[in-house]
Design an enzyme around this catalytic site. Structure first.
Site, PDB file in Angstrom:
ATOM      1  N   TYR A 134      76.407  31.571  99.708  1.00 53.18           N
ATOM      2  CA  TYR A 134      76.301  31.035  98.028  1.00 53.18           C
ATOM      3  C   TYR A 134      76.110  29.118  98.844  1.00 53.18           C
ATOM      4  CZ  TYR A 134      77.407  34.864  96.259  1.00 53.18           C
ATOM      5  OH  TYR A 134      78.102  36.530  95.669  1.00 53.18           O
ATOM      6  N   LYS A 188      77.095  44.269 107.725  1.00 57.84           N
ATOM      7  CA  LYS A 188      75.481  44.524 108.080  1.00 57.84           C
ATOM      8  C   LYS A 188      74.988  43.857 108.924  1.00 57.84           C
ATOM      9  CE  LYS A 188      72.121  46.956 106.108  1.00 57.84           C
ATOM     10  NZ  LYS A 188      71.919  48.595 106.360  1.00 57.84           N
ATOM     11  N   ASP A 221      75.676  49.176 102.476  1.00 60.11           N
ATOM     12  CA  ASP A 221      74.691  50.183 101.719  1.00 60.11           C
ATOM     13  C   ASP A 221      75.635  51.289 102.301  1.00 60.11           C
ATOM     14  OD1 ASP A 221      74.139  49.782 104.140  1.00 60.11           O
ATOM     15  OD2 ASP A 221      72.190  50.919 104.444  1.00 60.11           O
ATOM     16  N   ASP A 245      81.479  40.086  96.476  1.00 59.55           N
ATOM     17  CA  ASP A 245      81.266  39.895  94.964  1.00 59.55           C
ATOM     18  C   ASP A 245      80.633  41.117  94.142  1.00 59.55           C
ATOM     19  OD1 ASP A 245      80.610  38.663  92.673  1.00 59.55           O
ATOM     20  OD2 ASP A 245      79.422  37.461  93.639  1.00 59.55           O
ATOM     21  N   ASP A 249      82.378  43.989  91.732  1.00 60.18           N
ATOM     22  CA  ASP A 249      81.630  44.474  90.611  1.00 60.18           C
ATOM     23  C   ASP A 249      81.266  46.012  90.610  1.00 60.18           C
ATOM     24  OD1 ASP A 249      81.829  42.208  90.260  1.00 60.18           O
ATOM     25  OD2 ASP A 249      79.577  41.490  89.562  1.00 60.18           O
TER      26      ASP A 249
END
Length: 354
Positions: A134, A188, A221, A245, A249
């Site tokens: 970010y 990851k 994933d 984030d 969602d």
């Protein structure tokens, strides 16, 4: 308990309407439980830009630092002018200014509320809040994105030992209070071996201090697929900023929609309630927005401040209202507007403790 103060920052779009609804519910709970609690409001976003030349005046930052908690309405930061013209993102700046390193986002199925999957969800995503990819909160000076040529864009991802350990401690502390007693670190590291490798190293070190908590590591994933296929696999998820984030969602949509998704930004000395959804400018002024996300976030803030009974009463009232189609807002097939729903919740809190 001495008086606590909450700063309400309505924001843009539907922000003023759902902030007003949330304030009504918080005031009702304060009245019922005799809380020594004060609320006051200041403007951010486009209103502040028109009045002060910036979307986040320094006076607001100072007031937020003085307050015990903040209720932060959604902002339309993507529509703001450039930084040089006063268009800063209030959410990102306040998270940094108040050291709100943890973004705590529960996702839970509610009785009677339709969901896109049959399996129930009851989990909490604990997201690192101050670094990662970010760009507005990962550099001491300058942006985290840049273009060395007009045809090339680069982004810097910052992951530190301190932030990784803090967010891991937060996640394990939360898991220790839940029946599931499980933490999954989402990463990851098979691709981002250095940055996610550092993150996992620190989470593992914290995990050693919680032998009673079951700990596992899952690729992001695979985690996304598991959330859809078998959300019961998860209890507490800890992860870096961007992964958190996105996954929160997804989890919120699977548990009934972003309109129901509460969120608390927490740090060592401050906390801010913030809806997971955006400012929805197309709904602004129509009294049709669902305020549950911000109301639920405010309940999390009250719980964080030690007003546990008031927080529980808000949650119970919202749960009962959502269980009945007649007492839902239009986005969930009901007939109530924003203000009517807030009044219903406030009345139920009063009736339940009269």
């Amino acid at each position: 308990m001495p008086e606590k103060s909450i700063l309400v920052l309505p924001g843009d779009g539907i922000g003023p309407e759902i902030a007003r609804a949330t304030s009504e519910v918080v005031k009702a709970s304060a009245e019922v439980f005799g809380l020594d609690l004060s609320l006051h409001s200041m403007n951010i976003g486009f209103t502040a830009l028109a009045d002060h030349g910036t979307t986040l005046p320094q006076s607001v930052i100072d007031a937020a630092q003085e307050a015990d908690g903040v209720i932060l309405g959604p902002v339309s930061h993507n529509a703001y002018p450039p930084l040089a013209e006063g268009g800063v993102n209030p959410s990102g700046i306040l998270r940094t200014a108040l050291d709100l390193f943890a973004n705590i986002r529960p996702a839970r199925s509610r009785p009677g509320v339709p969901t896109p999957i049959a399996n129930p969800i009851d989990l909490i995503i604990v997201r690192e809040n101050l670094e990662g990819f970010y760009a507005d909160r990962n550099m001491h000076l300058g942006p985290g994105e840049f273009m060395p040529t007009p045809d090339t864009a680069l982004a810097i991802r910052r992951v530190t030992v301190t932030a990784s350990r803090r967010i891991a401690e937060q996640a394990f502390s939360i898991a220790a209070q839940r029946p599931g007693q499980r933490v999954a670190a989402i990463h990851k590291a098979n691709v981002m071996r250095v940055s996610d490798g550092l993150f996992l190293r620190e989470v593992r070190r914290v995990a050693e201090n919680y032998p009673e908590i079951a700990y596992e590591e899952i690729l992001v994933d695979a985690a996304a697929a598991l959330l859809v296929r078998d959300p019961s696999r998860f209890d507490v998820i800890v992860t870096t900023n961007m992964f958190g984030d996105i996954l929160s969602d997804l989890a919120s949509e699977l548990s009934g929609g972003l309109g129901l998704a509460a969120s608390l930004n927490a740090g060592p000395t401050h906390a801010a309630a913030q809806a997971q959804h955006g400012s929805a400018p197309d709904l602004a002024g129509k009294d049709s927005a669902n305020p549950v996300s911000l109301i639920g976030s405010a309940a999390m803030l009250l719980d964080h401040l030690g007003f546990n009974d008031a927080a529980s009463a808000i949650e119970t009232a919202c749960e009962a209202a959502l269980a009945d189609p007649a007492s839902r807002t239009a986005d969930l097939g009901g007939a109530l507007g924003t203000s009517a729903f807030a009044k219903l919740i406030a009345d139920r809190i009063k009736e339940g403790h009269s």
